[in-house]
Design a protein around this motif. Structure first.
Motif, PDB file in Angstrom:
ATOM      1  N   UNK A   1     -11.939   9.032   9.333  1.00  0.00           N
ATOM      2  CA  UNK A   1     -11.501  10.369   8.922  1.00  0.00           C
ATOM      3  C   UNK A   1     -11.020  10.356   7.471  1.00  0.00           C
ATOM      4  N   UNK A   2     -10.277   9.323   7.097  1.00  0.00           N
ATOM      5  CA  UNK A   2      -9.696   9.272   5.755  1.00  0.00           C
ATOM      6  C   UNK A   2     -10.657   8.744   4.695  1.00  0.00           C
ATOM      7  N   UNK A   3     -11.841   8.303   5.098  1.00  0.00           N
ATOM      8  CA  UNK A   3     -12.827   7.774   4.158  1.00  0.00           C
ATOM      9  C   UNK A   3     -14.143   8.545   4.228  1.00  0.00           C
TER      10      UNK A   3
ATOM     11  N   UNK B   1     -10.509   6.518  -1.083  1.00  0.00           N
ATOM     12  CA  UNK B   1     -11.476   7.228  -0.238  1.00  0.00           C
ATOM     13  C   UNK B   1     -12.846   6.564  -0.235  1.00  0.00           C
ATOM     14  N   UNK B   2     -13.174   5.819  -1.304  1.00  0.00           N
ATOM     15  CA  UNK B   2     -14.471   5.136  -1.378  1.00  0.00           C
ATOM     16  C   UNK B   2     -14.452   3.792  -0.641  1.00  0.00           C
ATOM     17  N   UNK B   3     -13.281   3.350  -0.147  1.00  0.00           N
ATOM     18  CA  UNK B   3     -13.186   2.082   0.565  1.00  0.00           C
ATOM     19  C   UNK B   3     -12.891   0.896  -0.323  1.00  0.00           C
TER      20      UNK B   3
ATOM     21  N   UNK C   1      -2.015   1.176  -5.213  1.00  0.00           N
ATOM     22  CA  UNK C   1      -1.206   2.376  -4.994  1.00  0.00           C
ATOM     23  C   UNK C   1      -2.115   3.599  -4.951  1.00  0.00           C
ATOM     24  N   UNK C   2      -1.622   4.670  -4.346  1.00  0.00           N
ATOM     25  CA  UNK C   2      -2.375   5.918  -4.301  1.00  0.00           C
ATOM     26  C   UNK C   2      -3.481   5.956  -3.274  1.00  0.00           C
ATOM     27  N   UNK C   3      -3.582   4.975  -2.421  1.00  0.00           N
ATOM     28  CA  UNK C   3      -4.625   4.958  -1.403  1.00  0.00           C
ATOM     29  C   UNK C   3      -4.072   5.249  -0.025  1.00  0.00           C
ATOM     30  N   UNK C   4      -4.855   4.949   0.985  1.00  0.00           N
ATOM     31  CA  UNK C   4      -4.438   5.109   2.377  1.00  0.00           C
ATOM     32  C   UNK C   4      -4.489   3.756   3.068  1.00  0.00           C
TER      33      UNK C   4
END
Length: 158
Positions: free
Chosen positions: A61-63, A83-85, A90-93
């Motif tokens: 879902x998040x990617x 989002x690209x994996x 920082x700033x990612x999921x």
């Protein structure tokens, strides 16, 4: 003169009888503990599968509807990614898992085989399809039968 002696200890025969009884009880109980520990391993693997599957869906879902590749699986699941994996600091999921799970049925192995191109084998921990996100644990067919594991969804056998 007193001809009778007061015996205050156990005779050798009494001690031997107690030891034999304890040995018989141990022979009955120990195999039950062994099968219980194998059943616990099976339950642990099924629990790990539920966790990994839910985290893979969250990753998807998040990617933007993509799953990690086989090579990226544990790296992307245990680190923060954009989002690209791609791994970021920082700033990612994420991370989605604290560490790569080990398959207790295969000696704690966390290695992964692509289920679209490879086959399940001894010593491999997980069977993963990066297109669909489907993941299964690997174990021998005898062990899967013994533990009544679902060979359709939960385990891939060899």
């Amino acid at each position: 003169m007193n001809r009778y002696r007061n015996a205050s200890g156990f005779t050798l025969v009494e001690i031997l009888i107690v030891v034999v009884i304890l040995g018989i009880l141990a022979a009955i109980v120990i195999p039950q503990f062994t099968s219980a520990s194998e059943a616990a391993k099976g339950s642990s693997v099924v629990s790990q599968l539920q966790t990994v599957r839910s985290q893979l869906e969250l990753y998807n879902v998040q990617h933007n509807g993509t799953y990690p590749t086989v090579a990226q699986l544990w790296g992307n699941m245990t680190s923060m990614t954009n989002a690209a994996g791609t791994s970021v600091t920082s700033g990612g999921v994420g991370p989605y898992l604290q560490q790569a799970p080990g398959n207790a049925l295969e000696g704690g192995s966390s290695s992964v085989v692509n289920s679209t191109t490879g086959t399940a084998a001894a010593g491999v921990g997980w069977f993963y399809n990066p297109t669909t996100g489907a993941i299964r644990a690997v174990c021998s067919s005898a062990k899967a039968t013994e533990l009544s594991l679902d060979t359709t969804n939960d385990v891939a056998t060899y």
